[in-house]
Motif scaffolding. Structure first.
Motif, PDB file in Angstrom:
ATOM      1  N   LEU A 269      42.643  42.544  34.607  1.00 45.17           N
ATOM      2  CA  LEU A 269      41.213  43.003  34.661  1.00 45.17           C
ATOM      3  C   LEU A 269      41.454  44.214  32.860  1.00 45.17           C
ATOM      4  N   ALA A 270      42.041  45.221  33.421  1.00 43.64           N
ATOM      5  CA  ALA A 270      42.342  46.477  32.835  1.00 43.64           C
ATOM      6  C   ALA A 270      43.286  45.998  31.549  1.00 43.64           C
ATOM      7  N   GLN A 271      43.785  45.331  31.097  1.00 45.51           N
ATOM      8  CA  GLN A 271      44.393  44.461  30.262  1.00 45.51           C
ATOM      9  C   GLN A 271      43.226  43.997  29.519  1.00 45.51           C
ATOM     10  N   ASP A 272      42.522  42.837  30.112  1.00 48.99           N
ATOM     11  CA  ASP A 272      41.608  42.210  29.371  1.00 48.99           C
ATOM     12  C   ASP A 272      40.627  42.813  29.173  1.00 48.99           C
ATOM     13  N   ALA A 273      39.957  44.023  29.302  1.00 46.69           N
ATOM     14  CA  ALA A 273      39.346  44.363  28.947  1.00 46.69           C
ATOM     15  C   ALA A 273      39.670  45.246  27.758  1.00 46.69           C
ATOM     16  N   LYS A 274      41.000  45.713  27.728  1.00 47.93           N
ATOM     17  CA  LYS A 274      41.122  46.351  25.638  1.00 47.93           C
ATOM     18  C   LYS A 274      41.366  45.178  24.799  1.00 47.93           C
ATOM     19  N   ARG A 275      41.470  44.283  25.286  1.00 49.34           N
ATOM     20  CA  ARG A 275      42.098  43.050  24.470  1.00 49.34           C
ATOM     21  C   ARG A 275      39.834  42.742  23.554  1.00 49.34           C
ATOM     22  N   VAL A 276      39.027  42.649  25.678  1.00 43.99           N
ATOM     23  CA  VAL A 276      37.550  42.403  24.890  1.00 43.99           C
ATOM     24  C   VAL A 276      37.023  43.888  24.018  1.00 43.99           C
TER      25      VAL A 276
END
Length: 170
Positions: free
Chosen positions: A65-72
């Motif tokens: 979720l933290a990785q996806d938030a960087k992309r998002v």
């Protein structure tokens, strides 16, 4: 030794990141990779892929979720923090592991309580096992003695049927 030191260093960095996530310092994606909600938003959802809603994400889910938030975040989409997403979780909910642990604790307490009670059917006293009609030690306590012990323990531990009456809000 270098390999072990490297593994310890990686685990330390991962645990540090997880601590920052739980403290709310790291933004998280609002949905898991498959689009399923998590935290309070997952309540009432029927997610079949992994056995139910992801109320409390696993360690690996939090990291994802933290990785996806960087992309998002670069795409201008909405993010959240762990404290925001978990706000309202607490009373009335606990994990499967916690439920199993509480069940084992209850069963152990009932086993001790059974031996403290006098059995009305066979007359077994404090510390004695129930007896069969032939006078042998019974494999399990008589139903009345067992139910009485369960009632005492449930009152003491705060259980109601299969569920705890109150789960402390921590």
């Amino acid at each position: 030794m270098r390999s072990s030191a490297s593994a310890v260093r990686e685990n330390g960095e991962r645990m540090g990141l997880l601590a920052r996530i739980v403290d709310g310092e790291v933004p998280l994606a609002t949905a898991l990779p498959g689009g399923d909600p998590w935290g309070v938003a997952a309540r009432g959802s029927d997610r079949r892929d992994y056995g139910g809603p992801a109320i409390v994400p696993t360690v690996w889910q939090l990291l994802r979720l933290a990785q996806d938030a960087k992309r998002v975040g670069a795409g201008g989409k909405e993010t959240t923090t762990y404290p925001e997403a978990m706000d309202g979780i607490g009373i009335g909910w606990e994990s499967k592991a916690a439920t199993a642990r509480r069940r084992r604790e209850r069963d152990a307490a009932v086993a001790v309580e059974v031996l403290r009670l006098t059995c009305e059917k066979c007359g077994a006293n404090d510390g004695q096992q129930c007896k069969t009609r032939n006078g042998w030690a019974a494999d399990s306590a008589h139903v009345g003695r067992q139910r009485q012990a369960e009632t005492h323990v449930d009152e003491r531990l705060g259980f109601l049927g299969e569920n705890p009456v109150a789960v402390p809000d921590v």
